[in-house]
Design a protein around this motif. Sequence first.
Motif, short mmCIF file in Angstrom:
data_model
loop_
_atom_site.label_atom_id
_atom_site.label_comp_id
_atom_site.label_asym_id
_atom_site.label_seq_id
_atom_site.Cartn_x
_atom_site.Cartn_y
_atom_site.Cartn_z
N GLN A 53 0.81 -1.43 -0.23
CA GLN A 53 0.06 0.52 0.18
C GLN A 53 1.27 0.80 -0.10
OE1 GLN A 53 -1.69 -1.35 3.40
NE2 GLN A 53 -4.11 -0.95 2.77
N ILE A 54 1.87 0.72 0.81
CA ILE A 54 3.07 2.04 0.95
C ILE A 54 3.79 2.44 -0.29
CG2 ILE A 54 4.59 3.21 1.65
CD1 ILE A 54 3.83 1.30 4.56
N ALA A 55 3.40 1.80 -1.28
CA ALA A 55 4.43 1.42 -1.99
C ALA A 55 3.00 2.13 -3.64
CB ALA A 55 5.44 0.32 -2.79
N ARG A 56 2.14 2.08 -3.74
CA ARG A 56 1.35 2.26 -4.80
C ARG A 56 1.13 4.13 -3.78
NH1 ARG A 56 -0.91 -2.53 -3.76
NH2 ARG A 56 -2.72 -1.46 -2.21
N ARG A 57 1.31 4.42 -2.73
CA ARG A 57 0.69 5.39 -2.61
C ARG A 57 1.75 6.27 -3.01
NH1 ARG A 57 -3.13 8.08 -1.52
NH2 ARG A 57 -2.59 9.25 0.18
N LEU A 58 2.21 5.92 -2.43
CA LEU A 58 3.50 6.66 -2.88
C LEU A 58 4.73 6.60 -4.58
CD1 LEU A 58 6.08 6.52 0.38
CD2 LEU A 58 4.56 8.47 -0.82
N ASP A 59 3.69 5.79 -4.95
CA ASP A 59 4.44 5.37 -6.51
C ASP A 59 5.77 5.46 -6.81
OD1 ASP A 59 3.88 5.12 -9.10
OD2 ASP A 59 3.86 7.27 -9.74
N ILE A 60 6.12 4.30 -5.99
CA ILE A 60 7.49 3.58 -5.90
C ILE A 60 7.43 1.92 -6.21
CG2 ILE A 60 8.63 5.78 -4.85
CD1 ILE A 60 8.44 4.42 -2.08
N GLU A 61 8.51 1.85 -6.49
CA GLU A 61 9.02 0.41 -6.80
C GLU A 61 8.47 -0.17 -5.45
OE1 GLU A 61 8.68 -1.75 -9.84
OE2 GLU A 61 8.94 0.84 -10.34
N THR A 62 8.15 -1.75 -5.05
CA THR A 62 8.47 -2.67 -4.37
C THR A 62 10.13 -2.70 -3.27
OG1 THR A 62 6.14 -3.42 -4.69
CG2 THR A 62 7.96 -4.14 -2.96
N SER A 63 10.60 -2.74 -4.53
CA SER A 63 11.75 -3.24 -3.91
C SER A 63 12.50 -1.82 -3.38
CB SER A 63 13.33 -3.06 -5.45
OG SER A 63 13.07 -2.77 -6.25
N THR A 64 12.51 -0.65 -3.99
CA THR A 64 12.81 0.08 -2.90
C THR A 64 11.90 0.96 -1.51
OG1 THR A 64 12.75 1.63 -5.46
CG2 THR A 64 12.38 3.45 -3.30
N THR A 65 10.31 0.11 -1.44
CA THR A 65 10.28 0.84 -0.43
C THR A 65 10.74 -0.71 -0.06
OG1 THR A 65 7.75 1.08 -1.77
CG2 THR A 65 7.37 0.68 0.29
N THR A 66 10.84 -1.28 -0.13
CA THR A 66 11.50 -2.12 0.85
C THR A 66 12.83 -1.51 1.32
OG1 THR A 66 10.56 -4.21 -0.25
CG2 THR A 66 12.47 -4.34 0.75
N ASN A 67 13.64 -1.52 0.86
CA ASN A 67 14.58 -0.76 0.93
C ASN A 67 14.78 0.06 1.60
OD1 ASN A 67 16.41 -2.53 0.00
ND2 ASN A 67 16.62 -1.63 -2.54
N THR A 68 14.11 1.43 1.61
CA THR A 68 14.05 2.16 2.64
C THR A 68 12.53 2.36 3.90
OG1 THR A 68 13.33 3.68 0.20
CG2 THR A 68 12.53 4.86 2.23
N LEU A 69 12.10 1.19 3.61
CA LEU A 69 11.19 0.73 5.33
C LEU A 69 12.33 -0.48 6.03
CD1 LEU A 69 8.10 -0.97 3.89
CD2 LEU A 69 8.67 1.17 5.49
N SER A 70 12.73 -0.54 5.55
CA SER A 70 14.51 -1.77 6.44
C SER A 70 15.75 -0.65 7.05
CB SER A 70 15.16 -2.67 5.14
OG SER A 70 14.46 -3.78 4.89
N ARG A 71 15.74 0.78 6.19
CA ARG A 71 16.29 1.49 6.72
C ARG A 71 15.93 2.45 7.62
NH1 ARG A 71 17.45 3.19 1.25
NH2 ARG A 71 16.36 5.54 2.33
N THR A 72 14.54 2.91 8.08
CA THR A 72 13.82 3.12 8.39
C THR A 72 13.46 2.57 9.76
OG1 THR A 72 12.99 4.34 6.26
CG2 THR A 72 11.27 4.79 8.28
N GLU A 73 12.87 1.16 9.21
CA GLU A 73 12.78 0.53 10.39
C GLU A 73 13.93 0.37 11.47
OE1 GLU A 73 10.98 -3.71 12.04
OE2 GLU A 73 12.34 -3.80 9.83
N ARG A 74 15.92 0.31 10.91
CA ARG A 74 16.56 0.16 10.99
C ARG A 74 16.83 1.42 12.35
NH1 ARG A 74 20.22 1.91 7.55
NH2 ARG A 74 20.30 3.79 8.19
N ASP A 75 16.16 2.65 12.07
CA ASP A 75 16.52 3.55 12.57
C ASP A 75 15.17 4.10 13.69
OD1 ASP A 75 19.04 4.45 11.29
OD2 ASP A 75 17.61 5.79 9.47
N GLY A 76 14.31 2.92 13.75
CA GLY A 76 13.78 2.93 14.87
C GLY A 76 12.14 4.15 14.93
#
Length: 140
Positions: A53-76
């Motif tokens: 849903q995040i990928a669709r709403r931001l109009d970005i690729e799923t792989s980009t979403t996954t990478n950004t979510l991983s960094r954002t989760e890592r940062d807490g």
Amino acid sequence: MSREHDFLTRVVLPAARIATREIAAALAPLGLAPAQFAMLDLLGREGDMRPAQIARRLDIETSTTTNTLSRTERDGWIERRTDPNNSRMVTISLSPKGRAILTDARTVVQIVEDKAVNGADEADLKTTKAVLIKAMGNLK
């Protein structure tokens, strides 16, 4: 009606690059990248979401979403939770730390936005926004 075909190439793309650069510089002291801010802002406005849903709403690729979510989760700033209705799915939500940083991030992004539109009247801004929304819709 004849128009020069430079709206995207000479106006929109350079404006997007400049805006992204300025927003990145404003967010850097907070430790946030523009893509992370976009996700936190979306979650702050709309609540918990699945990664797709995040990928669709931001109009970005799923792989980009996954990478950004991983960094954002890592940062807490976000938390991943197993969806109670479907154990194979996860939902993403803001963490308390994410809610706190989002308030500061929205403030610095608003400062950049205010600087960008300084001197423009409300009617011009409304028209420009409508044209850009129309252009985005036409290109999707």
